[in-house]
Design a protein around this motif. Structure first.
Motif, PDB file in Angstrom:
ATOM      1  N   THR A  18      -5.352   9.127  48.492  1.00 42.01           N
ATOM      2  CA  THR A  18      -4.346   8.248  47.894  1.00 42.01           C
ATOM      3  C   THR A  18      -2.950   8.796  48.158  1.00 42.01           C
ATOM      4  OG1 THR A  18      -5.906   7.484  46.206  1.00 42.01           O
ATOM      5  CG2 THR A  18      -3.559   7.164  45.747  1.00 42.01           C
ATOM      6  N   LYS A  19      -2.777  10.107  47.981  1.00 34.92           N
ATOM      7  CA  LYS A  19      -1.468  10.726  48.249  1.00 34.92           C
ATOM      8  C   LYS A  19      -1.107  10.618  49.727  1.00 34.92           C
ATOM      9  CE  LYS A  19      -1.350  13.839  44.324  1.00 34.92           C
ATOM     10  NZ  LYS A  19      -1.341  15.225  43.838  1.00 34.92           N
ATOM     11  N   ALA A  20      -2.078  10.848  50.604  1.00 39.38           N
ATOM     12  CA  ALA A  20      -1.815  10.735  52.047  1.00 39.38           C
ATOM     13  C   ALA A  20      -1.445   9.299  52.415  1.00 39.38           C
ATOM     14  CB  ALA A  20      -3.032  11.202  52.844  1.00 39.38           C
ATOM     15  N   GLY A  21      -2.121   8.320  51.807  1.00 38.12           N
ATOM     16  CA  GLY A  21      -1.790   6.922  52.054  1.00 38.12           C
ATOM     17  C   GLY A  21      -0.381   6.591  51.597  1.00 38.12           C
ATOM     18  N   LEU A  22       0.008   7.111  50.431  1.00 41.49           N
ATOM     19  CA  LEU A  22       1.373   6.894  49.945  1.00 41.49           C
ATOM     20  C   LEU A  22       2.389   7.533  50.881  1.00 41.49           C
ATOM     21  CD1 LEU A  22       0.702   7.440  46.147  1.00 41.49           C
ATOM     22  CD2 LEU A  22       1.603   5.335  47.178  1.00 41.49           C
ATOM     23  N   ASP A  23       2.086   8.745  51.358  1.00 38.88           N
ATOM     24  CA  ASP A  23       2.987   9.399  52.313  1.00 38.88           C
ATOM     25  C   ASP A  23       3.166   8.540  53.565  1.00 38.88           C
ATOM     26  OD1 ASP A  23       3.570  11.659  50.804  1.00 38.88           O
ATOM     27  OD2 ASP A  23       1.972  12.863  51.710  1.00 38.88           O
ATOM     28  N   SER A  24       2.062   8.030  54.090  1.00 39.29           N
ATOM     29  CA  SER A  24       2.140   7.214  55.311  1.00 39.29           C
ATOM     30  C   SER A  24       2.897   5.916  55.069  1.00 39.29           C
ATOM     31  CB  SER A  24       0.737   6.915  55.837  1.00 39.29           C
ATOM     32  OG  SER A  24       0.116   8.096  56.286  1.00 39.29           O
ATOM     33  N   LEU A  25       2.689   5.297  53.918  1.00 40.30           N
ATOM     34  CA  LEU A  25       3.444   4.078  53.602  1.00 40.30           C
ATOM     35  C   LEU A  25       4.931   4.395  53.501  1.00 40.30           C
ATOM     36  CD1 LEU A  25       1.060   2.382  51.020  1.00 40.30           C
ATOM     37  CD2 LEU A  25       1.579   1.583  53.336  1.00 40.30           C
ATOM     38  N   PHE A  26       5.259   5.510  52.849  1.00 45.41           N
ATOM     39  CA  PHE A  26       6.657   5.925  52.737  1.00 45.41           C
ATOM     40  C   PHE A  26       7.252   6.181  54.121  1.00 45.41           C
ATOM     41  CE2 PHE A  26       9.917   9.212  52.387  1.00 45.41           C
ATOM     42  CZ  PHE A  26      10.779   8.636  51.464  1.00 45.41           C
ATOM     43  N   ASP A  27       6.501   6.867  54.984  1.00 45.40           N
ATOM     44  CA  ASP A  27       6.986   7.161  56.334  1.00 45.40           C
ATOM     45  C   ASP A  27       7.236   5.886  57.142  1.00 45.40           C
ATOM     46  OD1 ASP A  27       6.818   9.872  55.770  1.00 45.40           O
ATOM     47  OD2 ASP A  27       4.932  10.159  56.854  1.00 45.40           O
ATOM     48  N   ASN A  28       6.436   4.843  56.897  1.00 43.23           N
ATOM     49  CA  ASN A  28       6.561   3.598  57.664  1.00 43.23           C
ATOM     50  C   ASN A  28       7.514   2.581  57.057  1.00 43.23           C
ATOM     51  OD1 ASN A  28       4.530   3.259  60.095  1.00 43.23           O
ATOM     52  ND2 ASN A  28       3.567   4.597  58.581  1.00 43.23           N
ATOM     53  N   PHE A  29       7.633   2.578  55.721  1.00 43.13           N
ATOM     54  CA  PHE A  29       8.405   1.518  55.073  1.00 43.13           C
ATOM     55  C   PHE A  29       9.573   2.016  54.225  1.00 43.13           C
ATOM     56  CE2 PHE A  29       4.139  -0.321  55.664  1.00 43.13           C
ATOM     57  CZ  PHE A  29       4.479  -1.416  56.444  1.00 43.13           C
ATOM     58  N   GLY A  30       9.600   3.309  53.908  1.00 41.77           N
ATOM     59  CA  GLY A  30      10.676   3.815  53.056  1.00 41.77           C
ATOM     60  C   GLY A  30      10.297   3.768  51.584  1.00 41.77           C
ATOM     61  N   GLU A  31      11.302   3.589  50.756  1.00 38.52           N
ATOM     62  CA  GLU A  31      11.123   3.674  49.303  1.00 38.52           C
ATOM     63  C   GLU A  31       9.972   2.800  48.818  1.00 38.52           C
ATOM     64  OE1 GLU A  31      13.536   2.756  45.160  1.00 38.52           O
ATOM     65  OE2 GLU A  31      14.617   2.696  47.049  1.00 38.52           O
ATOM     66  N   LEU A  32       9.173   3.375  47.907  1.00 40.02           N
ATOM     67  CA  LEU A  32       8.043   2.663  47.311  1.00 40.02           C
ATOM     68  C   LEU A  32       8.252   2.561  45.811  1.00 40.02           C
ATOM     69  CD1 LEU A  32       5.094   4.607  49.027  1.00 40.02           C
ATOM     70  CD2 LEU A  32       6.159   2.478  49.809  1.00 40.02           C
ATOM     71  N   ILE A  33       8.019   1.391  45.277  1.00 43.16           N
ATOM     72  CA  ILE A  33       7.940   1.221  43.824  1.00 43.16           C
ATOM     73  C   ILE A  33       6.464   1.173  43.507  1.00 43.16           C
ATOM     74  CG2 ILE A  33       8.421  -0.316  41.887  1.00 43.16           C
ATOM     75  CD1 ILE A  33      10.909  -1.252  43.507  1.00 43.16           C
ATOM     76  N   MET A  34       6.018   2.104  42.663  1.00 47.57           N
ATOM     77  CA  MET A  34       4.586   2.269  42.399  1.00 47.57           C
ATOM     78  C   MET A  34       4.199   1.822  41.002  1.00 47.57           C
ATOM     79  SD  MET A  34       3.935   6.180  43.742  1.00 47.57           S
ATOM     80  CE  MET A  34       2.508   6.306  42.671  1.00 47.57           C
ATOM     81  N   SER A  35       3.016   1.241  40.911  1.00 41.76           N
ATOM     82  CA  SER A  35       2.393   1.029  39.606  1.00 41.76           C
ATOM     83  C   SER A  35       1.797   2.359  39.160  1.00 41.76           C
ATOM     84  CB  SER A  35       1.281  -0.017  39.709  1.00 41.76           C
ATOM     85  OG  SER A  35       0.171   0.526  40.420  1.00 41.76           O
ATOM     86  N   ALA A  36       1.248   2.373  37.983  1.00 42.13           N
ATOM     87  CA  ALA A  36       0.417   3.505  37.578  1.00 42.13           C
ATOM     88  C   ALA A  36      -0.804   3.518  38.481  1.00 42.13           C
ATOM     89  CB  ALA A  36      -0.006   3.349  36.115  1.00 42.13           C
ATOM     90  N   VAL A  37      -1.486   4.649  38.520  1.00 37.27           N
ATOM     91  CA  VAL A  37      -2.744   4.742  39.262  1.00 37.27           C
ATOM     92  C   VAL A  37      -3.861   4.540  38.250  1.00 37.27           C
ATOM     93  CG1 VAL A  37      -4.241   6.208  40.659  1.00 37.27           C
ATOM     94  CG2 VAL A  37      -1.759   6.271  40.991  1.00 37.27           C
TER      95      VAL A  37
END
Length: 166
Positions: A18-37
């Protein structure tokens, strides 16, 4: 720029994937607004519990290119396209919404599971409470309020992430 909402799920080494996926999304799209997990039982098959969340980000990419990026991220993190539909996942990334676009190809938008999977609807309602579902024309907060919560169990977990924190 287009507002996009992406669901993230994992039940194989779920915290690190999950953390690696968030890192990759951040690397591709920039700032992320996240819900709770949220942790939830697997739906549609017997398997270990999933971690699920929804993120919002922005992109100038067209829908088909966003889908290509998500598939590439999944593949980079061990997802095999030959897997059965209902099976364990290292990383599952689904484009839920692209602005208020309604499409059938190259992907169905909004994703149908938004309306019937608690592990998608609850985190989406958390970060898009006042956004209207473009087909049923109701805000996601109202859709979650009206959802039969006895259908699927899920619970918030402690989860911390900052970009590239693995």
């Amino acid at each position: 720029m287009h507002d996009i909402f992406i669901s993230i799920g994992s039940n194989v080494d779920k915290e690190s994937n999950t953390k690696a996926g968030l890192d990759s999304l951040f690397d591709n799209f920039g700032e992320l607004i996240m819900s709770a997990v949220y942790e939830s039982e697997s739906v549609g098959f017997e398997g270990s519990n999933f971690y699920n969340l929804v993120v919002k980000t922005e992109t100038s990419l067209p829908v088909n290119e966003v889908c290509r990026v998500l598939k590439s991220i999944e593949k980079d993190h061990g997802r095999k396209r030959s897997e059965q539909k209902f099976s364990p996942r290292t990383l599952d990334l689904d484009l839920l919404l692209y602005d208020n676009l309604v499409l059938e190809q190259p992907i169905e938008l909004p994703r149908p599971e938004v309306l019937y999977n608690a592990f998608v609807l609850k985190p989406l309602a958390e970060i898009a409470a006042d956004v209207l579902h473009p087909i049923v024309n109701k805000p996601y907060a109202e859709l979650w309020h009206d959802y039969d919560k006895s259908l699927q169990r899920l619970w918030a977990i402690n989860f911390e992430w900052s970009p590239n924190s693995i």
